[in-house]
Design a protein around this motif. Sequence first.
Motif, PDB file in Angstrom:
ATOM      1  N   GLY B 109       0.802  -1.137  -0.036  1.00 51.58           N
ATOM      2  CA  GLY B 109       0.090   0.172   0.018  1.00 51.58           C
ATOM      3  C   GLY B 109       1.250   1.384   0.005  1.00 51.58           C
ATOM      4  N   VAL B 110       2.039   1.381   0.578  1.00 51.09           N
ATOM      5  CA  VAL B 110       3.065   2.592  -0.139  1.00 51.09           C
ATOM      6  C   VAL B 110       4.129   2.218  -1.040  1.00 51.09           C
ATOM      7  CG1 VAL B 110       4.969   3.122   2.053  1.00 51.09           C
ATOM      8  CG2 VAL B 110       3.131   2.758   2.722  1.00 51.09           C
ATOM      9  N   ASP B 111       3.991   3.325  -2.144  1.00 54.40           N
ATOM     10  CA  ASP B 111       4.537   3.249  -3.501  1.00 54.40           C
ATOM     11  C   ASP B 111       5.436   4.777  -3.151  1.00 54.40           C
ATOM     12  OD1 ASP B 111       2.670   4.993  -3.415  1.00 54.40           O
ATOM     13  OD2 ASP B 111       1.855   4.110  -5.304  1.00 54.40           O
ATOM     14  N   ASP B 112       5.654   4.966  -2.034  1.00 54.03           N
ATOM     15  CA  ASP B 112       6.494   5.997  -2.518  1.00 54.03           C
ATOM     16  C   ASP B 112       7.386   6.823  -1.545  1.00 54.03           C
ATOM     17  OD1 ASP B 112       5.215   7.233  -0.777  1.00 54.03           O
ATOM     18  OD2 ASP B 112       4.146   8.766  -0.027  1.00 54.03           O
ATOM     19  N   GLU B 113       7.980   5.663  -1.025  1.00 56.36           N
ATOM     20  CA  GLU B 113       9.165   5.774  -0.508  1.00 56.36           C
ATOM     21  C   GLU B 113      10.745   6.258  -0.973  1.00 56.36           C
ATOM     22  OE1 GLU B 113       7.952   4.217   4.054  1.00 56.36           O
ATOM     23  OE2 GLU B 113       9.283   2.718   2.867  1.00 56.36           O
ATOM     24  N   PRO B 114      11.298   7.128  -0.700  1.00 59.99           N
ATOM     25  CA  PRO B 114      12.388   6.867  -1.588  1.00 59.99           C
ATOM     26  C   PRO B 114      13.438   6.289  -1.899  1.00 59.99           C
ATOM     27  CG  PRO B 114      12.553   9.399  -0.400  1.00 59.99           C
ATOM     28  CD  PRO B 114      10.696   7.843  -0.257  1.00 59.99           C
ATOM     29  N   VAL B 115      14.271   5.945  -3.216  1.00 61.32           N
ATOM     30  CA  VAL B 115      15.574   4.630  -2.647  1.00 61.32           C
ATOM     31  C   VAL B 115      17.001   5.520  -3.075  1.00 61.32           C
ATOM     32  CG1 VAL B 115      13.926   3.181  -1.621  1.00 61.32           C
ATOM     33  CG2 VAL B 115      15.092   3.338  -4.219  1.00 61.32           C
ATOM     34  N   GLY B 116      18.230   5.543  -3.229  1.00 65.85           N
ATOM     35  CA  GLY B 116      19.185   5.543  -3.881  1.00 65.85           C
ATOM     36  C   GLY B 116      20.040   4.420  -3.445  1.00 65.85           C
ATOM     37  N   GLY B 117      20.750   4.608  -4.229  1.00 63.83           N
ATOM     38  CA  GLY B 117      22.018   3.457  -4.100  1.00 63.83           C
ATOM     39  C   GLY B 117      23.397   4.080  -5.234  1.00 63.83           C
ATOM     40  N   LEU B 118      24.703   3.261  -4.614  1.00 64.15           N
ATOM     41  CA  LEU B 118      26.216   3.402  -4.629  1.00 64.15           C
ATOM     42  C   LEU B 118      26.664   2.595  -5.009  1.00 64.15           C
ATOM     43  CD1 LEU B 118      27.505   6.022  -5.927  1.00 64.15           C
ATOM     44  CD2 LEU B 118      28.275   6.219  -3.653  1.00 64.15           C
ATOM     45  N   ARG B 119      27.472   2.240  -5.803  1.00 61.13           N
ATOM     46  CA  ARG B 119      28.223   1.164  -6.051  1.00 61.13           C
ATOM     47  C   ARG B 119      29.906   1.105  -6.201  1.00 61.13           C
ATOM     48  NH1 ARG B 119      26.205  -4.114  -8.599  1.00 61.13           N
ATOM     49  NH2 ARG B 119      28.437  -4.974  -9.323  1.00 61.13           N
ATOM     50  N   ILE B 120      30.569   0.550  -5.304  1.00 62.86           N
ATOM     51  CA  ILE B 120      31.866   1.045  -4.579  1.00 62.86           C
ATOM     52  C   ILE B 120      32.379  -0.615  -5.560  1.00 62.86           C
ATOM     53  CG2 ILE B 120      34.009   1.373  -3.053  1.00 62.86           C
ATOM     54  CD1 ILE B 120      30.848   2.997  -2.241  1.00 62.86           C
ATOM     55  N   ASP B 121      33.141  -0.731  -6.369  1.00 59.62           N
ATOM     56  CA  ASP B 121      33.478  -2.560  -6.773  1.00 59.62           C
ATOM     57  C   ASP B 121      34.899  -2.944  -6.167  1.00 59.62           C
ATOM     58  OD1 ASP B 121      31.657  -2.368  -8.648  1.00 59.62           O
ATOM     59  OD2 ASP B 121      32.565  -1.684 -10.206  1.00 59.62           O
ATOM     60  N   LEU B 135      18.483   9.939  -3.761  1.00 59.74           N
ATOM     61  CA  LEU B 135      17.192   9.138  -3.509  1.00 59.74           C
ATOM     62  C   LEU B 135      16.426   9.260  -4.749  1.00 59.74           C
ATOM     63  CD1 LEU B 135      18.710   8.819  -1.040  1.00 59.74           C
ATOM     64  CD2 LEU B 135      16.322   8.606   0.142  1.00 59.74           C
ATOM     65  N   ASP B 136      16.496   9.366  -5.530  1.00 53.98           N
ATOM     66  CA  ASP B 136      16.014   9.661  -7.281  1.00 53.98           C
ATOM     67  C   ASP B 136      14.556   8.870  -7.944  1.00 53.98           C
ATOM     68  OD1 ASP B 136      17.865   7.980  -7.460  1.00 53.98           O
ATOM     69  OD2 ASP B 136      18.690   9.556  -9.314  1.00 53.98           O
ATOM     70  N   ARG B 137      15.083   7.504  -7.160  1.00 53.73           N
ATOM     71  CA  ARG B 137      14.018   6.076  -7.307  1.00 53.73           C
ATOM     72  C   ARG B 137      12.998   6.066  -6.409  1.00 53.73           C
ATOM     73  NH1 ARG B 137      16.692   3.247 -11.079  1.00 53.73           N
ATOM     74  NH2 ARG B 137      14.865   2.241 -11.550  1.00 53.73           N
ATOM     75  N   ILE B 140      12.336   0.946  -4.598  1.00 50.60           N
ATOM     76  CA  ILE B 140      13.217  -0.220  -5.725  1.00 50.60           C
ATOM     77  C   ILE B 140      14.247  -1.237  -4.455  1.00 50.60           C
ATOM     78  CG2 ILE B 140      14.669  -0.837  -7.148  1.00 50.60           C
ATOM     79  CD1 ILE B 140      13.909   1.560  -8.468  1.00 50.60           C
ATOM     80  N   SER B 141      13.814  -2.313  -4.364  1.00 49.48           N
ATOM     81  CA  SER B 141      13.919  -2.990  -3.247  1.00 49.48           C
ATOM     82  C   SER B 141      16.191  -2.818  -2.931  1.00 49.48           C
ATOM     83  CB  SER B 141      13.494  -4.391  -3.221  1.00 49.48           C
ATOM     84  OG  SER B 141      14.696  -4.961  -4.891  1.00 49.48           O
ATOM     85  N   PRO B 142      17.195  -3.221  -2.198  1.00 46.50           N
ATOM     86  CA  PRO B 142      18.179  -2.712  -2.915  1.00 46.50           C
ATOM     87  C   PRO B 142      18.729  -4.330  -3.602  1.00 46.50           C
ATOM     88  CG  PRO B 142      18.054  -3.199  -0.338  1.00 46.50           C
ATOM     89  CD  PRO B 142      16.557  -3.317  -1.208  1.00 46.50           C
ATOM     90  N   ASP B 143      18.319  -5.131  -4.154  1.00 45.87           N
ATOM     91  CA  ASP B 143      18.871  -6.198  -5.092  1.00 45.87           C
ATOM     92  C   ASP B 143      18.360  -5.494  -6.189  1.00 45.87           C
ATOM     93  OD1 ASP B 143      16.290  -6.999  -3.969  1.00 45.87           O
ATOM     94  OD2 ASP B 143      16.924  -9.077  -5.043  1.00 45.87           O
ATOM     95  N   GLN B 144      17.549  -4.899  -6.260  1.00 48.47           N
ATOM     96  CA  GLN B 144      17.249  -5.024  -7.873  1.00 48.47           C
ATOM     97  C   GLN B 144      17.556  -3.987  -7.745  1.00 48.47           C
ATOM     98  OE1 GLN B 144      12.635  -4.013  -7.723  1.00 48.47           O
ATOM     99  NE2 GLN B 144      12.716  -3.858  -9.921  1.00 48.47           N
ATOM    100  N   LEU B 145      17.787  -3.104  -7.366  1.00 47.47           N
ATOM    101  CA  LEU B 145      19.280  -1.489  -7.952  1.00 47.47           C
ATOM    102  C   LEU B 145      19.954  -1.042  -7.949  1.00 47.47           C
ATOM    103  CD1 LEU B 145      18.456   2.348  -7.998  1.00 47.47           C
ATOM    104  CD2 LEU B 145      19.722   1.925  -5.126  1.00 47.47           C
ATOM    105  N   ALA B 146      20.289  -2.435  -6.635  1.00 45.66           N
ATOM    106  CA  ALA B 146      22.034  -2.950  -7.336  1.00 45.66           C
ATOM    107  C   ALA B 146      22.556  -3.317  -8.556  1.00 45.66           C
ATOM    108  CB  ALA B 146      22.525  -3.946  -6.423  1.00 45.66           C
TER     109      ALA B 146
END
Lengths: 218, 151
Positions: B109-121, B135-137, B140-146
């Motif tokens: 029921g909640v679809d407006d929580e912003p997320v963002g991520g950063l990869r450091i290889d 946080l521009d998305r 999205i779950s962490p695994d999906q965003l990664a």
Amino acid sequence: MLVLLAPLLLIPAPALAADSTASFDWASASSRPGGWTASVHGGWPWSGLRAQVGLNQRLTLIGEVDTAVFVRFQPSAGLALLLVGKSKGRLSLEICAGGLIQGGVLAQQGPSASLRLRLAGRPAPVGPYLAVATRHTFLFHRTQTRQIGTEQADVTVRWEHRWSPSVQLGLTFAPKPHIGFDIGLDLNFVDVGVVALSLPGFHVGIHFGNPAPKARGS
Amino acid sequence: MYRTLQLGLSAAFLVTSSGCWSSDTVIFELALSGTAGDADLAVPVSLEAYYQSIGEGILETDIFFIDAFEVVASQPFSHTLSYPLEGGRGLFLFAWADQDQDGALCAPGVDDEPVGGLRIDQPTEQPLNNLMLTLDRLCISPDQLAAELQP
């Protein structure tokens, strides 16, 4: 434990019958002085090797290595103390020290000690045996933390105790004094409290040796 | 008899003493600093650190949780992350704002929580400064965003 068992050594030793068999000696972890037995057993999931040699009427030196599907290895060596030595049955207590080496995803290794009580009926030519054991393993974990701005790592050591009791129940067959066989059920409860379920297993073993060496000079 | 006993006890000692560390973990402290989120976020930003992947062969798995902490949105933050060196590979920082304060990222029921991520290889012991987590998305779950941020 050794201190508690020491008084047992003062009790006159039962004289083991000269007409023993390799299988009876194996099942009871007791050999006449100079007598020896070696065995190989294979099954699922446990297989292993074992050798024993009698030191005197009461003490037998033991070396063994058990493996579960060749991933977990349990080498150990120690002494077996004969508590009751009758012609129809024997009762003995083993005290062993050794180690645990486990590979695979859940790799672990560390020193261990085990205590095993063995009750065996004389195979004539078939006899029952029961072995109840408790194995205690200590795992030592080292963590080195390299802190910001320091050259030396901060080292912490943590240890944990793993308990693996087991019950072995089977039958020995001794067609010849120098060679025999056994079949048995293995109930090994590996790392109780850590591993949720340990499946029962079975094994078939072959034993050979010289259960009744001739006395020196004869 | 005593020679046999001596040999046996020596063997037992060798077997016992051959066991060394059951696990030997090396952790390095990794200094993280930067900002996360925009000033218009009224709630703290949750920052979660993951390995980018762990395991080998058929057991290889994307992202594995290491640590989590909270920062104030758009304010400079600094945090020391304990990074186990041999537990996995790479570093993935996942940031999200718990808009409804229910403790869960995008509950039903909640679809407006912003997320963002950063990869450091290949993180090293060198500090990671000036990180900017945008946080521009949304949801999205962490695994999906990664996976989406994978080059």
